[in-house]
Design an enzyme around this catalytic site. Structure first.
Site, PDB file in Angstrom:
ATOM      1  N   ARG A 152       0.842  -1.205   0.000  1.00 55.33           N
ATOM      2  CA  ARG A 152       0.000   0.000   0.000  1.00 55.33           C
ATOM      3  C   ARG A 152       0.870   1.245   0.000  1.00 55.33           C
ATOM      4  O   ARG A 152       0.516   2.263  -0.575  1.00 55.33           O
ATOM      5  CB  ARG A 152      -0.934  -0.004   1.212  1.00 55.33           C
ATOM      6  CG  ARG A 152      -2.211  -0.817   1.030  1.00 55.33           C
ATOM      7  CD  ARG A 152      -1.968  -2.252   0.609  1.00 55.33           C
ATOM      8  NE  ARG A 152      -3.156  -3.073   0.580  1.00 55.33           N
ATOM      9  CZ  ARG A 152      -3.522  -3.902   1.570  1.00 55.33           C
ATOM     10  NH1 ARG A 152      -2.775  -4.063   2.642  1.00 55.33           N
ATOM     11  NH2 ARG A 152      -4.624  -4.611   1.442  1.00 55.33           N
ATOM     12  N   ASP A 196      -0.149  -7.734  -3.091  1.00 56.16           N
ATOM     13  CA  ASP A 196      -1.544  -7.539  -2.675  1.00 56.16           C
ATOM     14  C   ASP A 196      -2.316  -7.008  -3.873  1.00 56.16           C
ATOM     15  O   ASP A 196      -1.783  -6.944  -4.986  1.00 56.16           O
ATOM     16  CB  ASP A 196      -1.628  -6.581  -1.476  1.00 56.16           C
ATOM     17  CG  ASP A 196      -2.830  -6.856  -0.589  1.00 56.16           C
ATOM     18  OD1 ASP A 196      -3.958  -6.794  -1.101  1.00 56.16           O
ATOM     19  OD2 ASP A 196      -2.659  -7.147   0.607  1.00 56.16           O
ATOM     20  N   HIS A 256      -6.427 -11.091  -2.520  1.00 53.39           N
ATOM     21  CA  HIS A 256      -5.468  -9.979  -2.406  1.00 53.39           C
ATOM     22  C   HIS A 256      -4.418 -10.113  -3.502  1.00 53.39           C
ATOM     23  O   HIS A 256      -3.220  -9.962  -3.263  1.00 53.39           O
ATOM     24  CB  HIS A 256      -4.816  -9.955  -1.015  1.00 53.39           C
ATOM     25  CG  HIS A 256      -5.739  -9.418   0.046  1.00 53.39           C
ATOM     26  ND1 HIS A 256      -5.992  -8.071   0.198  1.00 53.39           N
ATOM     27  CD2 HIS A 256      -6.493 -10.056   0.978  1.00 53.39           C
ATOM     28  CE1 HIS A 256      -6.855  -7.897   1.195  1.00 53.39           C
ATOM     29  NE2 HIS A 256      -7.172  -9.078   1.679  1.00 53.39           N
ATOM     30  N   ASP A 285      -5.743 -14.712   3.436  1.00 53.38           N
ATOM     31  CA  ASP A 285      -6.842 -14.034   4.130  1.00 53.38           C
ATOM     32  C   ASP A 285      -7.879 -13.482   3.158  1.00 53.38           C
ATOM     33  O   ASP A 285      -7.596 -13.254   1.984  1.00 53.38           O
ATOM     34  CB  ASP A 285      -6.304 -12.871   4.995  1.00 53.38           C
ATOM     35  CG  ASP A 285      -5.504 -11.867   4.185  1.00 53.38           C
ATOM     36  OD1 ASP A 285      -4.727 -12.291   3.325  1.00 53.38           O
ATOM     37  OD2 ASP A 285      -5.662 -10.646   4.411  1.00 53.38           O
ATOM     38  N   GLU A 286      -9.058 -13.299   3.682  1.00 52.27           N
ATOM     39  CA  GLU A 286     -10.149 -12.553   3.047  1.00 52.27           C
ATOM     40  C   GLU A 286     -10.416 -12.970   1.600  1.00 52.27           C
ATOM     41  O   GLU A 286     -10.541 -12.129   0.717  1.00 52.27           O
ATOM     42  CB  GLU A 286      -9.842 -11.047   3.133  1.00 52.27           C
ATOM     43  CG  GLU A 286      -9.760 -10.567   4.567  1.00 52.27           C
ATOM     44  CD  GLU A 286      -9.452  -9.083   4.717  1.00 52.27           C
ATOM     45  OE1 GLU A 286     -10.092  -8.464   5.575  1.00 52.27           O
ATOM     46  OE2 GLU A 286      -8.578  -8.551   4.011  1.00 52.27           O
ATOM     47  N   TRP A 330      -5.091 -12.841  13.768  1.00 52.39           N
ATOM     48  CA  TRP A 330      -5.322 -11.389  13.665  1.00 52.39           C
ATOM     49  C   TRP A 330      -6.755 -10.996  13.992  1.00 52.39           C
ATOM     50  O   TRP A 330      -7.023  -9.903  14.447  1.00 52.39           O
ATOM     51  CB  TRP A 330      -4.936 -10.873  12.275  1.00 52.39           C
ATOM     52  CG  TRP A 330      -5.854 -11.258  11.129  1.00 52.39           C
ATOM     53  CD1 TRP A 330      -5.828 -12.434  10.443  1.00 52.39           C
ATOM     54  CD2 TRP A 330      -6.907 -10.475  10.549  1.00 52.39           C
ATOM     55  NE1 TRP A 330      -6.803 -12.432   9.462  1.00 52.39           N
ATOM     56  CE2 TRP A 330      -7.468 -11.237   9.501  1.00 52.39           C
ATOM     57  CE3 TRP A 330      -7.409  -9.200  10.812  1.00 52.39           C
ATOM     58  CZ2 TRP A 330      -8.535 -10.772   8.721  1.00 52.39           C
ATOM     59  CZ3 TRP A 330      -8.469  -8.739  10.033  1.00 52.39           C
ATOM     60  CH2 TRP A 330      -9.018  -9.518   9.002  1.00 52.39           C
ATOM     61  N   TYR A 387      -2.303  -4.042  15.554  1.00 53.08           N
ATOM     62  CA  TYR A 387      -2.253  -3.458  14.214  1.00 53.08           C
ATOM     63  C   TYR A 387      -1.858  -1.986  14.371  1.00 53.08           C
ATOM     64  O   TYR A 387      -2.578  -1.189  14.973  1.00 53.08           O
ATOM     65  CB  TYR A 387      -3.609  -3.584  13.506  1.00 53.08           C
ATOM     66  CG  TYR A 387      -3.771  -4.857  12.688  1.00 53.08           C
ATOM     67  CD1 TYR A 387      -2.974  -5.969  12.929  1.00 53.08           C
ATOM     68  CD2 TYR A 387      -4.713  -4.945  11.665  1.00 53.08           C
ATOM     69  CE1 TYR A 387      -3.116  -7.136  12.176  1.00 53.08           C
ATOM     70  CE2 TYR A 387      -4.868  -6.107  10.907  1.00 53.08           C
ATOM     71  CZ  TYR A 387      -4.074  -7.198  11.169  1.00 53.08           C
ATOM     72  OH  TYR A 387      -4.222  -8.338  10.426  1.00 53.08           O
ATOM     73  N   TRP A 415      -0.142  -2.079   8.501  1.00 52.56           N
ATOM     74  CA  TRP A 415      -0.779  -1.911   7.197  1.00 52.56           C
ATOM     75  C   TRP A 415      -0.660  -0.439   6.852  1.00 52.56           C
ATOM     76  O   TRP A 415      -0.846   0.414   7.718  1.00 52.56           O
ATOM     77  CB  TRP A 415      -2.237  -2.372   7.268  1.00 52.56           C
ATOM     78  CG  TRP A 415      -2.361  -3.817   7.643  1.00 52.56           C
ATOM     79  CD1 TRP A 415      -2.730  -4.316   8.867  1.00 52.56           C
ATOM     80  CD2 TRP A 415      -2.082  -4.952   6.815  1.00 52.56           C
ATOM     81  NE1 TRP A 415      -2.706  -5.694   8.828  1.00 52.56           N
ATOM     82  CE2 TRP A 415      -2.313  -6.105   7.586  1.00 52.56           C
ATOM     83  CE3 TRP A 415      -1.663  -5.101   5.491  1.00 52.56           C
ATOM     84  CZ2 TRP A 415      -2.137  -7.398   7.091  1.00 52.56           C
ATOM     85  CZ3 TRP A 415      -1.489  -6.387   4.994  1.00 52.56           C
ATOM     86  CH2 TRP A 415      -1.732  -7.517   5.783  1.00 52.56           C
ATOM     87  N   GLU A 443      -2.158   1.602   4.381  1.00 48.92           N
ATOM     88  CA  GLU A 443      -3.136   2.225   3.480  1.00 48.92           C
ATOM     89  C   GLU A 443      -3.149   3.748   3.550  1.00 48.92           C
ATOM     90  O   GLU A 443      -3.452   4.422   2.571  1.00 48.92           O
ATOM     91  CB  GLU A 443      -4.552   1.722   3.802  1.00 48.92           C
ATOM     92  CG  GLU A 443      -4.883   0.353   3.252  1.00 48.92           C
ATOM     93  CD  GLU A 443      -4.538  -0.784   4.196  1.00 48.92           C
ATOM     94  OE1 GLU A 443      -3.672  -0.581   5.099  1.00 48.92           O
ATOM     95  OE2 GLU A 443      -5.105  -1.879   4.056  1.00 48.92           O
TER      96      GLU A 443
HETATM   97  C1  ACM Z   1      -5.663  -8.983   7.406  1.00 44.08           C
HETATM   98  O1  ACM Z   1      -5.695  -8.000   8.158  1.00 44.08           O
HETATM   99  N1  ACM Z   1      -6.513  -9.083   6.391  1.00 44.08           N
HETATM  100  C2  ACM Z   1      -4.721 -10.053   7.595  1.00 44.08           C
END
Ligand code: ACM
Ligand code: ZN
Length: 749
Positions: free
Chosen positions: A147, A176, A251, A318-319, A385, A412, A462, A464
């Site tokens: 990011r 990502d 991702h 993830d996700e 997480w 985080y 992270w 962003e």
């Molecule tokens: C995450 O925060 N999606 C690992």
């Protein structure tokens, strides 16, 4: 402000080192470490270790050289100590270091250098005996360089400080939706295309996707393999292992933008590298039915494993949105041929297949805690997480496998680190320095086996909301010091005031290394609560117990030490913190307004964030929805009743409303106001349709929506009901997401 480190000398009988060593006995008196430190090996077997100690001292900016006789530091190889363990004793005549390995020697020097840096002018260190070893085996920092791409030289600064804090793992999030950051020789488009995205001025969540291949993509960057090898070596010299992360199967938009044939065939949309969240396009993931996808990841990982000697390789996981997998013929065929129950098991199959490849190369796979949903066949180390890391804990209870804690709500580092009115924009709520420091990962009901399976702790950044390396440093420091302390120092040894004292002495080291850091720990967090009787109670807190909160109601000359007080009139509250006669925090200015509702009771049974009392506290919110001034309702009608205390006459009612489609905050579709004298029989008096569409809900702003009432309306109770406008419409950055209603104040006049 000028920090003269020499003034910050250690309190008698203590040492100032972060992370706090496992065992410290402090004697009386001090030893003065000379500017040119002579180092000798205790015996022949210790010569190699002595050389390492000299190199480490030099690396940390000390002058050191080998001597045959005398010597200020005597180094002794002690094979009975653990791999990362060391002993350090400071005597009136000199210093002794014992370790079994170069790492142990390296850590002894980190401790010593922090002790010297706590008194840089005189270079005295307390007479003491330290016996030290880590609580956890994996002590990490994650940097999301997707990011926010930062040059390799900037990553080195994080490594320098991680090493000083005895952290041994730097987890690099390399791929990502928003970029692919590592040169892969076999797939050159990953960096020709995948490392670059469109320029969008909005904050990350509000950025619209690239429209077509013709749009210019000037933003990004990547690391060449040579650069990354050099970084790996730099880290290894500082006893830091770089863990690479290659995300799959989701991702992965940057990889799909580069090689669109890797997505499920049912996708017929153009996919570019996302500048932001990606909206519905985030459901376009790697096809699990296409063997080329597995070949792709195996080829990529083969190159990755040549660059990174790391014993563990992170596969992400993830996700992963399964929308396309459920519609893709190849994915469905794979489910049938492999006898899988559903697309969740298909992800299990996907991760197992890549895991087997990683294992065949003698490495261990890692993944985010969603990888546990597919019941992995083979060992995979999981990063917990979500929630309190519960998904990872449950997995380990079932399987006995290892996991690492990095719970979002504590560790985080993207989250706010202090009172939000002073912080740069970011996501979610607060993870203050003290929240991280006081974090204890092990639950009361854990078995010893479970505790042993938790091999580590990681602070995860992270990025962003970052644009530069400085932005990233600001979010990481000083919170990384707290992460290090939790990961290294034995359970139950916490002492918050001592930690802060040591931290104050370590901060000049950040300045010396050219690392930016936050001062948020000095700022005042206000909480204003209506008392129900028309007055408001004021609470002003600072997370540092050694900071004195001062306030004034007249002007910015802070005249009163804080003690809780009530306020019944409009005015401005000024507040900040002082230590040793010097102002340390930023100046908080709270303009307090009074209307008929101020200080009055609010009843709101299903407010989603529990902050309904802020509706009548006299204070307006900032444009950050998470600043604790906004009462929020998620995906539902907002309903609340205000009790004015007695029947009052009024002619104007308005509702302070936050509007920001980027974070899924919209104006209500309609607002109804009903009034009552007895709290039982309500009479509707107005319905308003604000008419602010989702498309008009950007950029962020605060709007006072008027609810018309006739002049001279008499009532004691006001019931307000605001309907949620539903999901963000298609074509917008957050399309399909459920929305919030946020109100900061009800104004009755
Ligand atoms: C995450 O925060 N999606 C690992
Ligand atoms: Zn597919």
């Amino acid at each position: 402000m000028l920090l003269i480190s020499g003034l910050f000398t250690a309190a008698a009988g203590e040492i100032n080192v972060i992370p706090r060593p496992a065992k410290v006995d402090v004697g009386t008196g001090t030893y003065t470490v000379p500017r040119n430190i002579g180092v000798k090996g205790a015996d022949k077997a210790s010569q190699g270790l002595a050389k390492e100690v000299i190199e480490t001292l030099t690396m940390t900016g000390q002058e050191a050289s080998g001597v045959k006789k005398g010597g200020d530091i005597t180094v002794k190889l002690n094979p009975e100590l653990g791999k990362e363990e060391y002993k350090l004793s400071v005597n009136p005549k000199g210093i002794e270091i014992e370790a079994a390995t170069a790492t142990g020697g390296f850590y002894a020097v980190q401790t010593l250098v922090q002790m010297i840096d706590a008194d840089t002018v005189r270079r005295t260190v307390p007479i003491c005996k330290i016996s030290d070893f880590p609580r956890l085996e994996y002590r990490g920092l994650m940097l999301d360089v997707v990011r926010c791409y930062i040059p390799a030289n900037e990553i080195k600064k994080f490594i320098d400080m991680a090493a000083r804090l005895k952290l041994n793992s730097l987890h690099l999030h390399l791929t990502d939706d928003n970029g692919w950051r590592l040169e892969i020789k076999k797939y050159p488009k990953l960096t020709e295309v995948g490392a670059w995205r469109v320029d969008r001025p909005e904050l990350f969540p509000g950025r619209l996707n690239q429209r077509n291949a013709e749009e210019p993509t000037p933003v990004g960057g990547y690391y060449t393999q040579d650069e990354m090898r050099e970084l790996v070596k730099y880290a290894a010299e500082r006893h830091v292992n770089i863990v690479p992360e290659i995300e799959m199967p989701a991702h992965a938009a940057a990889a799909i933008a580069s090689y669109p044939e890797l997505a499920c065939e049912v996708n017929d949309k153009f996919v570019g590298v996302f500048p932001g969240i990606g909206g519905k396009d985030a459901s376009i993931i790697m096809c699990a039915g296409n063997d080329k996808v597995y070949d792709f990841y195996q080829d990529v990982l083969s190159e990755v494993m040549e660059i990174f000697p790391s014993p563990m390789i992170n596969l992400g996981g993830d996700e992963a949105n399964k929308t396309l997998w459920n519609r893709c013929a190849l994915c469905q065929e794979r489910i049938r041929t492999e006898g899988l129950a559903d697309s969740e098991e298909l992800q299990g199959y996907f991760m197992d297949r890549i895991n087997a490849f990683v294992r065949s190369k003698g490495r261990t796979a890692m993944g985010w805690d969603e990888v546990t949903y597919g019941n992995p066949k083979e060992d995979i180390v999981v990063f917990g997480w979500q929630g309190d890391g519960t998904t990872a804990v449950d997995y380990s209870r079932r399987t006995g496998r290892r996991f690492i804690m990095t719970p979002a709500k504590t560790t985080y580092l993207i989250r706010y680190q202090g009172p939000q009115w002073f912080e740069p924009w970011t996501y979610f709520g607060n993870n203050r320095l003290s929240d991280i420091y006081h974090y204890e990962p092990v639950g009361d009901d854990w078995t010893p086996e479970l505790e042993r399976s938790m091999i580590g702790l990681q602070g995860s950044l992270w990025s962003e909301f970052c644009k530069t390396a400085d932005d990233m440093q600001y979010l990481v420091f000083p919170r990384l010091m707290a992460v290090a302390d939790v990961a290294w120092t034995p359970k139950g040894a916490k002492n918050w005031p001592r930690f802060l004292e040591s931290l104050d002495m370590l901060i000049p080291t950040l300045d010396k290394l050219g690392i930016d850091h936050a001062e948020s720990m000095w700022n005042v967090q206000h909480t204003l609560t209506p008392n129900g009787d028309g007055t408001v109670s004021v609470d002003l807190q600072c997370e540092r117990p050694d900071a004195q909160v001062m306030y004034s109601l007249a002007d910015s000359a802070l005249s009163y030490p804080f003690s809780r007080f009530n306020i019944a009139e409009p005015g401005i509250i000024y507040a900040s913190t002082m230590k040793d006669g010097e102002r340390r925090g930023k100046l908080l200015q709270l303009p307090l307004n009074f209307n008929l509702a101020t200080g009055r009771e609010v009843v709101a049974a299903d407010c989603s964030n529990g902050l309904s009392l802020r509706l009548t506290n006299g204070l307006r919110g900032s444009t950050r929805n998470s600043d604790f001034e906004w009462a929020g309702w998620h995906n539902r009608t907002a309903e609340f009743t205000i009790d004015l205390g007695e029947v009052q006459s009024f002619g104007k009612v308005s509702l302070g409303t936050l509007i920001n489609s980027d974070i899924c905050v919209l104006a209500p579709d309609a607002i109804q106001l009903a009034v009552s004298e007895n709290g039982v029989d309500f009479m509707p008096v107005s319905t308003v349709k604000p008419g602010i569409t989702a498309e008009e809900s950007h950029p962020v702003r605060i709007v006072d929506i008027e609810l018309p009432v006739e002049a001279g309306t008499h009532a004691r109770y006001l019931k307000i009901s605001a309907t949620n406008p539903g999901v963000i419409p298609d074509g917008m950055a957050r399309e399909g997401s459920a929305t919030w209603l946020y109100f900061d104040e009800v104004i009755v006049e």
